[in-house]
Design an enzyme around this catalytic site. Structure first.
Site, PDB file in Angstrom:
ATOM      1  N   SER A   1       0.874  -1.185   0.000  1.00 15.64           N
ATOM      2  CA  SER A   1       0.000   0.000   0.000  1.00 15.64           C
ATOM      3  C   SER A   1       0.903   1.225   0.000  1.00 15.64           C
ATOM      4  CB  SER A   1      -0.842   0.004   1.278  1.00 15.64           C
ATOM      5  OG  SER A   1      -1.544   1.225   1.398  1.00 15.64           O
TER       6      SER A   1
ATOM      7  N   TYR B   1      -1.908  -0.719  10.666  1.00 13.83           N
ATOM      8  CA  TYR B   1      -2.015  -0.980   9.225  1.00 13.83           C
ATOM      9  C   TYR B   1      -0.728  -0.560   8.510  1.00 13.83           C
ATOM     10  CZ  TYR B   1      -3.976  -1.051   4.495  1.00 13.83           C
ATOM     11  OH  TYR B   1      -4.214  -1.322   3.158  1.00 13.83           O
TER      12      TYR B   1
END
Ligand SMILES: NC(=O)c1ccc[n+]([C@@H]2O[C@H](COP(=O)([O-])OP(=O)(O)OC[C@H]3O[C@@H](n4cnc5c(N)ncnc54)[C@H](O)[C@@H]3O)[C@@H](O)[C@H]2O)c1
Length: 247
Positions: free
Chosen positions: A134, A147
């Site tokens: 990501s 995350y």
């Protein structure tokens, strides 16, 4: 090809993109319900993917799924480690259980899947792994300690795998998407108690290109990285983020 988390969002779009190119695709997902729906939809479009239900953070499930995919197709040329979950919050908010769960799925899942698939690729003397990291693995974000830490680990795991196997004809890269319009994005909006449209507008402003991405745009990048057109590319973190990480 195996696509983990292939029942939804980016994984489903990638499975469809590769199926359209004639690839033989296994969707490996923890959700039987979403997996069956995705397979029904793909079958309606004339494709015939294999569905395997299992948890990428569970070594027994991973061994079973990889063995079943190998037995169905005879080989595994491409692994897309895409399954991932989102846990938001600061160090004060994130519970130990949530920390362990996100690391288990987002980091250990990539490790376990690669551990099972690499020996098959070594035997074949050929293979490509693409991990879904990501843009959150490249820069920090507020309220996202677990995350972003997990995705940073995926970026570095990609580089380590690339170095370990680059002389064995196995290339390993990751994609680093910006905000993509998937069920995970809608989960984020709900967690912030914001209407989806308002959240979309806010996030669009963070992306220099002025909008969110769509799953197919990530699928296209995965297709390129998995193809022989990317034969000299290994260990890269390939941004698909509308310029998010340029600023
Ligand atoms: N949507 C975004 O904005 C965005 C941005 C950057 C990176 N990503 C990453 O892309 C990947 C896919 O995200 P998405 O937005 O398509 O999410 P999604 O929630 O739409 O799909 C995720 C899929 O993974 C499956 N899954 C979850 N845990 C699993 C497990 N333990 N084992 C097997 N399957 C499991 C889910 O059932 C689901 O089908 C994730 O790794 C995510 O972190 C998403």
């Amino acid at each position: 090809m195996i696509v983990t988390g292939g029942a939804s969002g980016i994984g489903k779009a990638t499975a469809e993109r590769f199926l359209a190119e004639g690839a033989k695709v296994t969707i490996a997902d923890v959700s039987k319900l979403k997996g069956s729906e995705a397979v029904r939809e793909l079958k309606r479009k004339g494709h015939d993917p294999q569905l395997l239900v299992g948890d990428v953070s569970n070594a027994k499930d991973v061994k079973r799924m990889v063995a079943q995919a190998k037995s169905r197709w005879g080989r595994i040329d491409i692994l897309f480690n895409n399954a991932g979950i989102l846990v938001e919050g600061t160090v004060e908010d994130v519970s130990e259980e949530d920390w362990d769960r996100i690391m288990a799925v987002n980091v250990k899942g990539v490790f376990l899947m690669s551990k099972e698939v690499v020996p098959i690729m070594l035997e074949q003397k050929k293979g490509v792994i693409v991990n879904n990291a990501s843009c959150s693995g490249l820069v920090g974000d507020r309220n996202a300690i677990a995350y972003n830490t997990s995705k940073g680990a995926v970026v570095l795991m990609t580089k380590c795998l690339a170095l370990d196997y680059c002389q064995k004809n196995i290339r390993v890269n990751c994609v680093c998407p910006g905000e993509i319009d998937t069920p995970m994005f809608r989960q984020e909006a709900r967690a912030r108690k914001m209407p989806v449209e308002e959240y979309r507008k806010q996030l669009s402003e963070y992306h220099p290109i002025g909008r969110l991405g769509v799953p197919r745009e990530v699928a296209n990048a995965v297709l390129f990285l998995a193809s022989d057109d990317a034969s000299f590319i290994t260990g890269t973190a390939f941004s698909v983020d509308g310029g998010y990480t340029c600023q």
